[in-house]
Enzyme design. Sequence first.
Site, PDB file in Angstrom:
ATOM      1  N   GLY A 154       0.806  -1.224   0.000  1.00 44.73           N
ATOM      2  CA  GLY A 154       0.000   0.000   0.000  1.00 44.73           C
ATOM      3  C   GLY A 154       0.831   1.261   0.000  1.00 44.73           C
ATOM      4  N   GLY A 168       0.626   3.815  -1.758  1.00 48.24           N
ATOM      5  CA  GLY A 168      -0.183   5.027  -1.873  1.00 48.24           C
ATOM      6  C   GLY A 168      -0.588   5.573  -0.518  1.00 48.24           C
ATOM      7  N   ASP A 169      -0.463   4.750   0.523  1.00 50.21           N
ATOM      8  CA  ASP A 169      -0.677   5.176   1.902  1.00 50.21           C
ATOM      9  C   ASP A 169       0.637   5.388   2.644  1.00 50.21           C
ATOM     10  OD1 ASP A 169      -3.546   5.286   2.520  1.00 50.21           O
ATOM     11  OD2 ASP A 169      -3.563   3.162   2.027  1.00 50.21           O
ATOM     12  N   THR A 170       1.571   4.447   2.519  1.00 51.95           N
ATOM     13  CA  THR A 170       2.772   4.490   3.345  1.00 51.95           C
ATOM     14  C   THR A 170       3.753   5.582   2.913  1.00 51.95           C
ATOM     15  OG1 THR A 170       3.755   2.696   2.026  1.00 51.95           O
ATOM     16  CG2 THR A 170       2.605   2.077   4.053  1.00 51.95           C
TER      17      THR A 170
END
Length: 413
Positions: free
Chosen positions: A183, A185-187
């Site tokens: 992920g 796009g989050d981290t």
Amino acid sequence: MLRDGQRHLTTTGALAGLRVVDLTQMLAGPFCTQMLADHGADVIKVEALSGDGTRVTGPFCADDALRDFGGYFQSVNRNKRSIAVDLKTEAGREILRRLIDEADVVVENFRAGVMERLGLSYEVLRETNPRLVYGAVRGFGDPRSGASPYVQWPAYDVVSQAMGGMMGITGPDRHTPTKIGPGVGDTIPALMLCIGILAAAHRARDTGKGQFVDVAMTDAVLAMCERIVYQVSYTGTAPAPEGNRHPLLCPFGLFRARDGHVSIACATDAFWVKLACAIGREDLAHDRAFATNAARVAHQDQVIDAIEAFTIVRSKKEIGLVLGGKVPFGPVYTAAEIFADEHYAVREMLVEVEQPGSATPVKIAGVPIKLSESPGAVRRRAPMLGEHTEEILTAAGYLPHQIAKLRDDRTIL
């Protein structure tokens, strides 16, 4: 920022004494605050009475009858304390105000406007805590830094990967954009928010004045894809997925092995010579047609065919015995191979923690940032919902009968 009177006795690390009120959920926000907690910050995770939504997301241990949380929550909420509060009530919001008034940092990842509707905007909070650093991570940022036309669009990892340009240069061919596995796009936004918070906290320590730290998930992903910006600017051509090759470097990518794939990255001409000799192609090492990176990019099919003629008939281990330590090389690991590699054991990157409800400990990823004098650590597992409510409220000045009434009123757990 670091005040001796507020140091949490069980906390060590470079950020000991930094108090963080964590209003985040899912992945981006909790990953950011976990990094702060890993390095000693006292992170108070404020949850709704129903808890962070990822508590019900598995996987769960087979013998876990409690199921307070599974692997997802455990992986990004270690080293934190949990208090469960109903912020829809005036008493709940008063609890939060008291916690934030004594904090150095507050972090949230709600949609823009949520905190304003609760009467807890940055502008309100800084009136009673002028040194407060307020961190926010949202899909398209906060209007304070620039009002995106998508400001009210909800976003998750796949959205920021898509709109930040990452998927557009990832995939087997130019017609097949592909999601990155983890992920990121989050981290990636979480990492950038963490940097921003620490920068602002450093300034607040010297000036006594906090500030608003705003990270848009899409902006962060674009910044990590920096190459696509200058490629368009310099050439006028938008890059597309290139499979496992690199558009500007050769050889630089993945190569087939007998039992999987390996990565080889020769970004310099010197490495190319070493590689060519190691695979028995001294003729290529001394051929002027392959002497420069630009020449190898122009003849990349020949370069790749020559390397794969060597790799495809050998196992990853056999290739490693030839190339390891000579050129930038690494086998493409499965998760099982990571667990078996001594590197991750000696680097303490697979850490065992208790799993409430299960008789068997579990492993989560360790702390990647290693400090020599004040190292971070996984000091405790993720908290159960409301596990530290009474402890936190007592420290905030609430008396036992007040805490009991708040619990009876279902303001807290």
